[in-house]
Design a protein around this motif. Structure first.
Motif, PDB file in Angstrom:
ATOM      1  N   LEU A 173       1.422  -0.981  -0.126  1.00 47.90           N
ATOM      2  CA  LEU A 173      -0.296  -0.266   0.985  1.00 47.90           C
ATOM      3  C   LEU A 173       0.419   1.451  -0.081  1.00 47.90           C
ATOM      4  O   LEU A 173       1.976   1.284   0.954  1.00 47.90           O
ATOM      5  CB  LEU A 173      -0.924  -0.166   1.355  1.00 47.90           C
ATOM      6  CG  LEU A 173      -1.340  -1.171   1.557  1.00 47.90           C
ATOM      7  CD1 LEU A 173      -2.176  -0.823   2.956  1.00 47.90           C
ATOM      8  CD2 LEU A 173      -2.876  -1.207   0.167  1.00 47.90           C
ATOM      9  N   VAL A 174      -0.001   2.424  -0.323  1.00 44.65           N
ATOM     10  CA  VAL A 174       0.897   3.592  -0.885  1.00 44.65           C
ATOM     11  C   VAL A 174       1.327   4.134   0.738  1.00 44.65           C
ATOM     12  O   VAL A 174       2.018   4.680   1.305  1.00 44.65           O
ATOM     13  CB  VAL A 174       0.922   4.522  -1.847  1.00 44.65           C
ATOM     14  CG1 VAL A 174       1.218   5.882  -2.125  1.00 44.65           C
ATOM     15  CG2 VAL A 174       0.497   3.355  -3.303  1.00 44.65           C
ATOM     16  N   PRO A 175      -0.119   4.233   0.703  1.00 42.69           N
ATOM     17  CA  PRO A 175      -0.347   5.607   2.338  1.00 42.69           C
ATOM     18  C   PRO A 175       1.173   5.561   2.981  1.00 42.69           C
ATOM     19  O   PRO A 175       1.894   6.342   4.083  1.00 42.69           O
ATOM     20  CB  PRO A 175      -1.196   6.206   2.769  1.00 42.69           C
ATOM     21  CG  PRO A 175      -2.508   5.472   1.514  1.00 42.69           C
ATOM     22  CD  PRO A 175      -1.362   4.674   1.126  1.00 42.69           C
ATOM     23  N   PRO A 176       1.052   4.287   3.689  1.00 44.45           N
ATOM     24  CA  PRO A 176       2.030   3.852   4.633  1.00 44.45           C
ATOM     25  C   PRO A 176       4.005   4.153   3.973  1.00 44.45           C
ATOM     26  O   PRO A 176       4.518   4.581   5.131  1.00 44.45           O
ATOM     27  CB  PRO A 176       2.230   2.133   5.294  1.00 44.45           C
ATOM     28  CG  PRO A 176       0.633   2.223   4.498  1.00 44.45           C
ATOM     29  CD  PRO A 176       0.125   2.915   3.027  1.00 44.45           C
ATOM     30  N   ALA A 177       4.128   3.833   2.731  1.00 42.18           N
ATOM     31  CA  ALA A 177       5.393   4.455   2.280  1.00 42.18           C
ATOM     32  C   ALA A 177       5.482   5.168   2.690  1.00 42.18           C
ATOM     33  O   ALA A 177       6.693   6.270   2.371  1.00 42.18           O
ATOM     34  CB  ALA A 177       5.469   3.442   1.089  1.00 42.18           C
ATOM     35  N   ILE A 178       4.779   6.275   1.963  1.00 42.10           N
ATOM     36  CA  ILE A 178       5.009   8.274   2.253  1.00 42.10           C
ATOM     37  C   ILE A 178       5.031   8.179   3.324  1.00 42.10           C
ATOM     38  O   ILE A 178       6.084   9.377   3.936  1.00 42.10           O
ATOM     39  CB  ILE A 178       3.229   9.006   1.365  1.00 42.10           C
ATOM     40  CG1 ILE A 178       3.856   8.473  -0.007  1.00 42.10           C
ATOM     41  CG2 ILE A 178       3.601  10.287   2.026  1.00 42.10           C
ATOM     42  CD1 ILE A 178       2.319   9.211  -0.564  1.00 42.10           C
ATOM     43  N   MET A 179       4.344   8.041   4.142  1.00 45.18           N
ATOM     44  CA  MET A 179       4.421   8.388   5.820  1.00 45.18           C
ATOM     45  C   MET A 179       6.363   7.681   6.733  1.00 45.18           C
ATOM     46  O   MET A 179       7.055   8.240   7.228  1.00 45.18           O
ATOM     47  CB  MET A 179       4.056   7.149   6.332  1.00 45.18           C
ATOM     48  CG  MET A 179       2.508   8.747   6.716  1.00 45.18           C
ATOM     49  SD  MET A 179       0.880   8.043   6.556  1.00 45.18           S
ATOM     50  CE  MET A 179       1.047   7.931   8.705  1.00 45.18           C
ATOM     51  N   ALA A 180       6.226   6.458   6.324  1.00 48.07           N
ATOM     52  CA  ALA A 180       7.493   6.052   6.314  1.00 48.07           C
ATOM     53  C   ALA A 180       8.509   6.768   5.609  1.00 48.07           C
ATOM     54  O   ALA A 180       9.848   7.491   6.508  1.00 48.07           O
ATOM     55  CB  ALA A 180       8.064   4.288   5.952  1.00 48.07           C
ATOM     56  N   SER A 286       1.635  -2.038   5.889  1.00 44.13           N
ATOM     57  CA  SER A 286       1.894  -1.679   4.471  1.00 44.13           C
ATOM     58  C   SER A 286       1.101  -2.345   3.660  1.00 44.13           C
ATOM     59  O   SER A 286       1.820  -2.828   2.570  1.00 44.13           O
ATOM     60  CB  SER A 286       3.432  -0.844   4.806  1.00 44.13           C
ATOM     61  OG  SER A 286       4.210  -2.451   4.909  1.00 44.13           O
ATOM     62  N   GLY A 287       0.773  -3.508   3.754  1.00 43.75           N
ATOM     63  CA  GLY A 287       0.558  -4.720   3.390  1.00 43.75           C
ATOM     64  C   GLY A 287      -0.529  -5.793   3.039  1.00 43.75           C
ATOM     65  O   GLY A 287      -1.258  -5.547   3.985  1.00 43.75           O
ATOM     66  N   LEU A 288      -1.064  -6.318   2.384  1.00 43.31           N
ATOM     67  CA  LEU A 288      -2.299  -7.180   2.084  1.00 43.31           C
ATOM     68  C   LEU A 288      -2.415  -8.315   2.388  1.00 43.31           C
ATOM     69  O   LEU A 288      -1.330  -9.081   1.474  1.00 43.31           O
ATOM     70  CB  LEU A 288      -3.154  -6.610   1.063  1.00 43.31           C
ATOM     71  CG  LEU A 288      -3.688  -5.115   0.560  1.00 43.31           C
ATOM     72  CD1 LEU A 288      -4.264  -4.658  -0.783  1.00 43.31           C
ATOM     73  CD2 LEU A 288      -4.505  -4.947   1.476  1.00 43.31           C
ATOM     74  N   ALA A 289      -3.498  -8.807   3.167  1.00 36.77           N
ATOM     75  CA  ALA A 289      -2.810 -10.488   3.293  1.00 36.77           C
ATOM     76  C   ALA A 289      -4.016 -11.019   2.675  1.00 36.77           C
ATOM     77  O   ALA A 289      -5.096 -10.160   3.593  1.00 36.77           O
ATOM     78  CB  ALA A 289      -2.253 -10.630   4.925  1.00 36.77           C
ATOM     79  N   LEU A 290      -4.293 -12.631   2.303  1.00 37.99           N
ATOM     80  CA  LEU A 290      -6.069 -12.942   2.940  1.00 37.99           C
ATOM     81  C   LEU A 290      -6.320 -13.021   4.035  1.00 37.99           C
ATOM     82  O   LEU A 290      -5.925 -13.799   5.130  1.00 37.99           O
ATOM     83  CB  LEU A 290      -5.620 -14.449   1.525  1.00 37.99           C
ATOM     84  CG  LEU A 290      -5.149 -13.933  -0.172  1.00 37.99           C
ATOM     85  CD1 LEU A 290      -5.329 -15.948  -0.367  1.00 37.99           C
ATOM     86  CD2 LEU A 290      -6.506 -13.416  -0.679  1.00 37.99           C
ATOM     87  N   GLN A 291      -7.965 -13.022   4.091  1.00 35.27           N
ATOM     88  CA  GLN A 291      -8.394 -12.841   5.340  1.00 35.27           C
ATOM     89  C   GLN A 291      -8.204 -14.257   5.492  1.00 35.27           C
ATOM     90  O   GLN A 291      -8.419 -15.244   4.811  1.00 35.27           O
ATOM     91  CB  GLN A 291      -9.614 -12.405   5.179  1.00 35.27           C
ATOM     92  CG  GLN A 291      -9.808 -10.227   5.060  1.00 35.27           C
ATOM     93  CD  GLN A 291     -11.026 -10.270   5.376  1.00 35.27           C
ATOM     94  OE1 GLN A 291     -12.226 -11.166   5.622  1.00 35.27           O
ATOM     95  NE2 GLN A 291     -11.144  -9.256   5.019  1.00 35.27           N
ATOM     96  N   ASP A 292      -8.756 -15.001   6.241  1.00 39.35           N
ATOM     97  CA  ASP A 292      -8.497 -16.356   7.365  1.00 39.35           C
ATOM     98  C   ASP A 292      -9.923 -17.558   6.770  1.00 39.35           C
ATOM     99  O   ASP A 292     -10.027 -18.201   5.561  1.00 39.35           O
ATOM    100  CB  ASP A 292      -9.244 -16.599   8.959  1.00 39.35           C
ATOM    101  CG  ASP A 292      -7.993 -15.921   9.466  1.00 39.35           C
ATOM    102  OD1 ASP A 292      -6.826 -16.174   8.535  1.00 39.35           O
ATOM    103  OD2 ASP A 292      -7.713 -15.952  10.502  1.00 39.35           O
TER     104      ASP A 292
END
Lengths: 363, 348
Positions: A173-180, A286-292
């Motif tokens: 995801l972009v916004p967390p990278a901008i904040m980092a 900052s990432g996506l993972a599959l829900q259970d």
């Protein structure tokens, strides 16, 4: 060609270049987020036509670059298995893991296929019920909705039977990278050009609190030469006036709220997790993972991949390049020990990486 | 004798322990194989010329000789098939040496299971292509191998042609000031084959530009144009050809990108796939290097031929380091390099 020619028109481009030249008085470091924008700046030689006191910094928005080495090694492991058909977008094929890339796995007899859409991978799964089909799901918010769609479709299709289809997930995801980047003590970015494609899906409302908190202008920008210059003009105008707003310079594609059905589809399937970025490190949320609920489609759970864990090489400054602290030319390995054929790190591995773009267009 | 073969492999093993598809893509890795492995080992005066074919002195006369293998998938595609391509490929390589193509060999490697009807269609296409270009198929070979992925077929052709003029058409003949002329629009073959192979659908079907260049080259020779160099733009497209010739000629080429004709449908397909049309394969396109005084005459002569109607000057040869610089319509510029392998469709 409509929607392309207008944005490559020489007269319009020269006019905006002139306007940027007229308003620029300060020294500004402006970061374009997306690798596609970096690529276009260099492909059209725009960086050299700008006033000397504007420095372009090249951001972390290349999904291929930032996919961690460990995921690539996992991909290579899966692709090497006899019962697996491994499907990937074309530009992941040449990205080196610790020892080799997917093209080499293919050369050794692995069944590695380039697909244009995750749906193609599901079709392959349907055609080969005796095989396991794994799709390498990388990308930003731009591609995540399509990944979510295919998971929902697979869920329906495999409601009764065991699924022979799974995803190796590494979306970011972009916004967390901008904040980092902004939180780093070495930060020298004065303004951002946000990635038009990502904002087409997500809108630009998420950037408003960031602009306020860090007092930094963020301009949603497209990818054609004129788009890039209009974005730059808007960003420089704000900087010269001391403003820090979120501005939309790509209104033909982007709205405030974005594509809401796409966002809802993503939310149904994925949840937000901490994620390792190649060359940078772990960025929280900052990432996506599959829900259970969709665990059966998670290749990392389905196959035994726990033993694969690797360290990033140490003599590469790609993390600093992705954060705008250094430029490719600052690296002693650039173009010597580190080339697109033998990349040392993130920014040289993909054709959209900053080092690869400099190598391809400037060397 | 056997001492010769103890030499270490010139491609470092840890770089590429296996051949990958990129080694056959016409880009940097293909050239590395030729430059580092093949050419130094077989070193002789002829192989050093680095041209599409070689000029051989036989009994006082000069003959051009070349060979080309064809592994295209699918065997039939919009605008052509592997049979006509196998003839035109070799005819075009001979034509690029300034030769009149005369005789071709024809070798098949066929996988078991290929439908006989498919072979017959291909052989008929070869016959038509040979008749169209005035070459004779004079020898050949057939091998059948075990089936692998699908029933497939590969063709190798070799050809010889006669030189009926005193020009030496090769990269080393290029001079500063020469203009670079292209005979038409770029990218149709590569996009047609890829779109068909991958099942991509566009509004209109893009057909390959596959065509024999012997006739248009002959018309340039008949017009007494002192051609310095020619090259057909196959794998790796315009850029690979320019970079390769620039390095061999030791000269700088400056290209004006906005002059290069590319059809709307090809541009659209390239936009979607993230391809740069300057790198996409062609089969009926070539660049010609001529002295500036012959620019108009070359253009006139080309434009009278159906394969040269859209002929255009795309650049010039300049003094300086051997590299290829492309300038766009608003004054931005980039240096053109070869890709490592084939272009791959991008994620975004």
């Amino acid at each position: 060609m409509r929607f392309v020619d207008e944005y490559r028109d020489a007269e319009s481009i020269k006019r905006v270049l002139q306007q940027i030249d007229e308003i620029t008085t300060g020294d500004w470091n402006i970061m374009e987020i997306c690798g596609g924008q970096t690529h276009a700046f260099l492909r059209y030689g725009i960086d050299e036509l700008l006033p000397d006191n504007i420095t372009l910094l090249h951001g972390p928005g290349c999904p291929v670059c930032v996919t961690p080495l460990e995921k690539i090694d996992k991909a290579i492991f899966l692709a090497s298995q006899k019962n697996i058909i491994f499907c990937s977008f074309g530009d992941m094929m040449r990205v080196p893991g610790s020892h080799e890339d997917l093209l080499t796995v293919k050369a050794r007899g692995g069944d590695v296929r380039i697909v244009y859409s995750p749906m193609d991978a599901l079709t392959i799964a349907r055609q080969h019920p005796d095989k396991e089909v794994v799709f390498f799901a990388i990308g930003f918010e731009t591609t995540a909705p399509a990944h979510a769609m295919v998971v929902l479709k697979a869920k329906t299709e495999f409601a009764k039977n065991r699924a022979n289809f799974s995803l190796l997930c590494s979306q970011v995801l972009v916004p967390p990278a901008i904040m980092a980047i902004l939180d780093a003590p070495t930060n020298r970015v004065n303004g951002f050009l946000a990635a038009g494609h990502v904002c087409s899906v997500m809108g630009y409302h998420e950037y408003i609190p960031i602009a306020e908190q860090y007092k930094i202008p963020i301009v949603v920008t497209g990818f054609e030469p004129l788009d890039l210059l209009l974005g730059l003009f808007a960003c420089v105008s704000q900087l010269e006036k001391g403003q820090f707003n979120v501005e939309n310079s790509y209104p033909r594609s982007v709205t405030l709220r974005g594509n809401i059905p796409a966002q809802e589809t993503m939310k149904k399937v994925f949840h937000i997790v901490d994620r390792q970025w190649r060359g940078i490190g772990v960025i929280p949320r900052s990432g996506l993972a599959l829900q259970d609920e969709f665990a059966e489609f998670d290749a990392e759970k389905k196959f035994d991949l726990h033993d694969i864990s690797v360290q990033e090489p140490r003599d590469c400054i790609s993390g600093l390049i992705l954060q705008g602290v250094k430029k490719p030319g600052d690296c002693p390995h650039f173009g010597v020990a580190c080339t697109p054929e033998h990349p040392k790190g993130a920014t040289m591995v993909s054709s959209e990486g900053a080092c690869a773009a400099y190598y391809q267009y400037k060397k | 004798m056997d001492g010769e073969f103890k030499l270490q492999c010139p491609i470092p093993l840890n770089d590429y322990p296996h051949i990958t598809m990129a080694h056959g893509g016409g880009g940097k890795l293909s050239h590395q194989l030729i430059a580092d492995m093949f050419r130094p080992l077989f070193a002789n005066d002829f192989i050093q010329a680095e041209h599409d074919g070689v000029l051989l002195p036989i009994d006082g006369a000069k003959m051009a000789f070349t060979t080309d293998s064809h592994v295209i998938q699918p065997l039939f595609y919009p605008g052509g098939d592997i049979g006509s391509l196998a003839v035109y490929g070799t005819v075009n390589d001979l034509s690029m040496c300034g030769a009149r193509p005369l005789y071709l060999s024809l070798s098949f490697i066929i996988e078991e299971g290929l439908p006989m009807q498919t072979l017959w269609r291909i052989v008929q296409s070869i016959k038509l292509a040979a008749d169209r270009t005035g070459v004779q198929i004079v020898t050949g070979d057939t091998k059948v191998v075990h089936r692998t992925n699908g029933a497939d077929l590969f063709i190798n052709t070799a050809g010889i042609g006669s030189l009926e003029h005193s020009l030496i058409i090769q990269p080393a003949s290029i001079e500063v000031g020469d203009v670079i002329i292209l005979n038409g629009d770029l990218g149709r073959h590569g996009i047609a084959v890829m779109a068909y192979r991958e099942g991509l659908e566009f509004e209109s079907q893009i057909e390959s530009d596959c065509a024999p260049l012997n006739d248009i080259v002959q018309s340039l020779l008949n017009a007494k144009i002192p051609i310095h160099c020619m090259r057909d733009l196959t794998r790796g497209g315009l850029v690979s050809a320019l970079v390769e010739i620039s390095q061999k000629a030791g000269k700088r080429f400056e290209i004006n990108e906005s002059t290069i004709p590319i059809r709307e449908d090809v541009r659209g397909a390239c936009e979607i796939l993230g391809f740069d049309p300057l790198f996409v394969a062609n089969e009926g396109k070539f660049i010609t290097f001529v002295p500036p005084a012959f620019t108009e005459k070359t253009l006139d002569s080309m434009r009278q031929h159906p394969l040269g109607r859209d002929a255009v000057v795309i650049g010039t040869v300049r003094p300086g380091e051997p590299r290829v610089l492309a300038t766009n319509s608003f004054g931005g510029s980039r240096i053109l390099f070869m890709f490592s392998g084939e272009q791959l469709p991008r994620i975004c």
